[in-house]
Design a protein around this motif. Structure first.
Motif, mmCIF file in Angstrom:
data_model
loop_
_atom_site.group_PDB
_atom_site.id
_atom_site.type_symbol
_atom_site.label_atom_id
_atom_site.label_comp_id
_atom_site.label_asym_id
_atom_site.label_seq_id
_atom_site.Cartn_x
_atom_site.Cartn_y
_atom_site.Cartn_z
ATOM 1 N N ASP A 100 -71.203 39.610 6.667
ATOM 2 C CA ASP A 100 -69.968 39.788 7.428
ATOM 3 C C ASP A 100 -68.804 39.010 6.831
ATOM 4 O OD1 ASP A 100 -71.192 41.486 9.129
ATOM 5 O OD2 ASP A 100 -71.312 40.110 10.826
ATOM 6 N N ARG A 151 -78.952 38.422 10.390
ATOM 7 C CA ARG A 151 -77.595 37.953 10.088
ATOM 8 C C ARG A 151 -77.667 36.529 9.556
ATOM 9 N NH1 ARG A 151 -74.514 38.220 15.412
ATOM 10 N NH2 ARG A 151 -72.944 37.170 14.154
ATOM 11 N N ARG A 173 -66.002 41.825 6.328
ATOM 12 C CA ARG A 173 -64.884 41.906 7.266
ATOM 13 C C ARG A 173 -63.566 42.106 6.520
ATOM 14 N NH1 ARG A 173 -65.719 39.621 12.448
ATOM 15 N NH2 ARG A 173 -67.783 40.312 13.141
ATOM 16 N N ARG A 194 -62.445 34.931 12.111
ATOM 17 C CA ARG A 194 -61.959 36.029 12.938
ATOM 18 C C ARG A 194 -60.434 36.042 13.043
ATOM 19 N NH1 ARG A 194 -64.240 34.625 17.102
ATOM 20 N NH2 ARG A 194 -62.479 33.677 18.182
ATOM 21 N N ASP A 204 -79.833 38.081 15.500
ATOM 22 C CA ASP A 204 -79.483 36.672 15.630
ATOM 23 C C ASP A 204 -80.619 35.745 15.247
ATOM 24 O OD1 ASP A 204 -76.859 37.084 16.473
ATOM 25 O OD2 ASP A 204 -77.526 37.496 18.513
ATOM 26 N N ASP A 249 -72.055 34.144 8.976
ATOM 27 C CA ASP A 249 -71.291 34.133 10.231
ATOM 28 C C ASP A 249 -69.798 34.217 9.927
ATOM 29 O OD1 ASP A 249 -70.327 33.821 12.757
ATOM 30 O OD2 ASP A 249 -71.079 31.769 13.053
ATOM 31 N N ALA A 250 -69.200 35.343 10.290
ATOM 32 C CA ALA A 250 -67.771 35.544 10.031
ATOM 33 C C ALA A 250 -66.899 35.090 11.192
ATOM 34 C CB ALA A 250 -67.496 37.021 9.728
ATOM 35 N N SER A 251 -67.494 34.610 12.258
ATOM 36 C CA SER A 251 -66.675 34.256 13.423
ATOM 37 C C SER A 251 -65.626 33.181 13.133
ATOM 38 C CB SER A 251 -67.574 33.812 14.594
ATOM 39 O OG SER A 251 -68.346 32.682 14.245
ATOM 40 N N PRO A 252 -65.891 32.197 12.256
ATOM 41 C CA PRO A 252 -64.815 31.236 11.954
ATOM 42 C C PRO A 252 -63.614 31.872 11.252
ATOM 43 C CG PRO A 252 -66.967 30.342 11.315
ATOM 44 C CD PRO A 252 -67.173 31.788 11.625
ATOM 45 N N ASP A 280 -58.194 39.103 11.632
ATOM 46 C CA ASP A 280 -57.329 39.862 12.540
ATOM 47 C C ASP A 280 -55.863 39.725 12.136
ATOM 48 O OD1 ASP A 280 -59.589 40.559 13.899
ATOM 49 O OD2 ASP A 280 -59.298 39.151 15.550
ATOM 50 N N ARG A 296 -75.642 30.767 8.786
ATOM 51 C CA ARG A 296 -76.383 30.567 10.034
ATOM 52 C C ARG A 296 -77.755 29.994 9.685
ATOM 53 N NH1 ARG A 296 -74.731 33.897 14.249
ATOM 54 N NH2 ARG A 296 -76.891 34.217 14.880
#
Length: 580
Positions: A213, A103, A217, A111, A48, A106-109, A115, A180
């Protein structure tokens, strides 16, 4: 981790005798301890981009500072100089390891979209002529998936989640924060030290393997599906992933350039392009794995894959230059060529299927044959890809284009229907003409519903089929109802009294009505037209007979209205009026 007392690292036999040698020994020891902990969370930064051990960074900096100060100029210090060179190499190696840990993306946005794509159902089947064991019917997917005007669909597959559709259509990329800033700050720190060490080439070699990521992903979905899903599902996902990756790389480049400047700025384009090249080549390897497929059932999916790749290629190639651009361009063209070759074989398979396949007898009571449904679904699906089909079929000097292919498929279907399939009807008269009327009407309607098919075939084609349809309707009416009507119109001389003629007609009419009411005409417009045609022949003749013989009295079983009402119930299929 601080310096420990003991033997110096890197093969020192004697204790340091100068301040510079002592500094080198301490740094060497710290670097050696770091090397002995592979995989441990003991780096300078964690994933991070937070500091976990500033002492290690201090050791790297001290080694680099010693190299810049050149504290061992005397001939007798060659051993120390070698040790210092090894330490600089070790420090650079450690920085590369740090680079591969941090890292930046950031692939969180993404997700929810990732999915959703991984879990989404495969949607309506687009298989051309699915086998009976597939449990799907091409007819259920054709024409109802979406009304097509012959242009390419904006989505790669049916049933994609809304979040994925937004990514495909480019609506949300400016709102997604994919980079990031803390990770980029670490890149600046690493680049600064790699420049001081004179080891930027080592950093460049690590760029393709840098974690990302945002792209990985989506690629991971393909890795999972290759083992867990059908070929069609994987191809559909590949098409979607290819489009998303192309858009993601553009957004990543824009966001990376928007970060605070630093030592990494001169490397960032090479860094991003190396990541992009690596992932695109992985994507192409997936596509290459499908180029050996020649089963015609997969043709529509392969067309989607070809279009996704050819559509994405220009924008992707704009990112590259020089040897990298040449490599990606050559590999892309190689895959497109192989896909085109496979699809030519598939097209030939589709044509052969329509020309020669007669798997089942005509549909219920002379209705639309399953082959007609499958063939017209195929035609509708192919019409959506007419531009690509023109390109593929023209390759190698071929004379066939999308319009010729569609016309050839329908002509083969019609020959099949008029020949082998029609002969399977119960008789060579009314049943055959009803069967052909149903199927000609179905072909016309499906062609009209899909604008792309209608524009490919032209108005003259439709006019000829409407003429054939009218002929089949007239022939059906004459074959099935003409004998009963003829009883009323034949002179009574030698046939007995009018009451006997009426009784013969009543019996013939009842037999015809009971038989034909169970016939099936699925199309409401054709059903109404055929009822009118039958009524137009029977009712006026019956009325004329009754008017000619007003003394029949109680012999009249049916009034003219009764006959007309009875005929209005024709062609409802099996189960009409509780019969059969």
């Amino acid at each position: 981790m601080g310096a420990a007392v003991g033997k110096p690292a890197f093969g020192l036999a004697d204790a340091p005798r100068t301040h510079a040698e002592e500094r080198l020994a301490v740094a060497e020891h710290a670097l050696l301890q770091w090397t002995r902990s592979p995989g441990a969370d003991s780096g300078v930064w964690d994933a991070d981009a937070s500091y976990t051990n500033r002492g290690l960074l201090a050791a790297v900096d001290d080694v680099l500072l010693l190299a810049e100060e050149d504290p061992f100029p005397l001939p007798g210090a060659s051993s120390a100089r070698r040790r210092l060179g090894s330490a600089v190499g070790a420090a650079a190696s450690r920085m590369v390891e740090e680079f591969l840990r941090v890292r930046v993306w950031d692939a969180s946005p993404l997700r929810v979209a990732v999915d959703g794509l991984a879990l989404a159902s495969s949607g309506a089947s687009l298989l051309v002529f699915p086998s009976a064991g597939d449990g799907t019917s091409a007819a259920t997917s054709g024409g109802q998936a979406d009304a097509s005007d012959g242009t390419r669909s904006s989505r790669a597959s049916s049933g994609v989640p809304d979040e994925v559709a937004a990514l495909l259509e480019g609506e949300v990329w400016d709102e997604l924060h994919l980079v990031r800033p803390a990770g980029v700050s670490v890149l600046h720190e690493i680049a600064l030290r790699m420049v001081r060490a004179g080891c930027t080439k080592d950093l460049f070699r690590a760029f393709p393997n840098a974690p990302c990521d945002v792209l990985d992903r989506f690629l991971s979905i393909l890795r999972v599906e290759c083992s867990q899903r059908t070929t069609e599902a994987v191809i559909k996902r590949w098409t979607t992933v290819a489009k998303i990756i192309g858009k993601a790389i553009v957004a990543m480049r824009r966001q990376l350039h928007a970060q605070s400047p630093g030592a990494f700025d001169s490397f960032r384009d090479e860094y991003l392009l190396a990541i992009a090249e690596n992932r695109i080549l992985i994507l192409l390897e997936f596509a290459d794995g499908f180029t050996s497929i020649t089963s015609h059932e997969k043709l529509v999916y392969m067309l989607g894959m070809y279009e996704a790749l050819s559509d994405a290629a220009p924008s992707l190639l704009l990112l590259f230059s020089g040897a990298r651009k040449e490599l990606v361009a050559e590999r892309t063209q190689e895959i497109l060529t192989k896909l085109a070759g496979a699809m030519k074989i598939m097209v030939s398979g589709v044509v052969a299927k329509v020309r020669g396949d007669c798997p089942r007898a005509p549909g219920a009571a002379g209705g639309v044959h399953p082959l007609a449904r499958d063939a017209m679904t195929c035609v509708q699906l192919l019409a959506r890809h007419r531009t690509t089909l023109d390109l593929i079929l023209a390759g190698g000097g071929g004379e066939r284009d999308a319009a010729a292919l569609v016309a050839e498929l329908i002509a083969g279907l019609e020959r099949n229907l008029q020949g082998k399939l029609a002969l399977a009807c119960a008789d060579a008269g009314g049943s055959r003409h009803l069967f052909l009327a149903n199927n000609v009407s179905f072909i016309l309607n499906r062609a009209a519903d899909a604008g792309g098919v209608a524009s490919l075939l032209g108005g003259a084609w439709a006019a000829r089929r409407r003429g054939r349809l009218a002929q089949h309707v007239a022939s059906y009416v004459e074959s099935s109802w003409g004998p009963a009507v003829a009883l009323l119109e034949t002179p009574a001389c030698g046939r007995g009294k009018p009451a006997k003629i009426l009784a013969e007609f009543n019996a013939a009419f009842t037999r015809a009505r009971d038989s034909e009411v169970c016939r099936q005409v699925p199309d409401p417009a054709l059903r109404a037209a055929m009822r009118n045609a039958v009524s137009g022949m029977v009712v006026p003749a019956y009325c004329a007979f009754l008017q000619k013989h007003p003394k029949l009295g109680s012999s009249v079983r049916y009034t003219a209205d009764d006959v007309a009402e009875s005929l209005s119930e024709l062609f409802e299929g099996e189960g009409a009026d509780g019969r059969k």
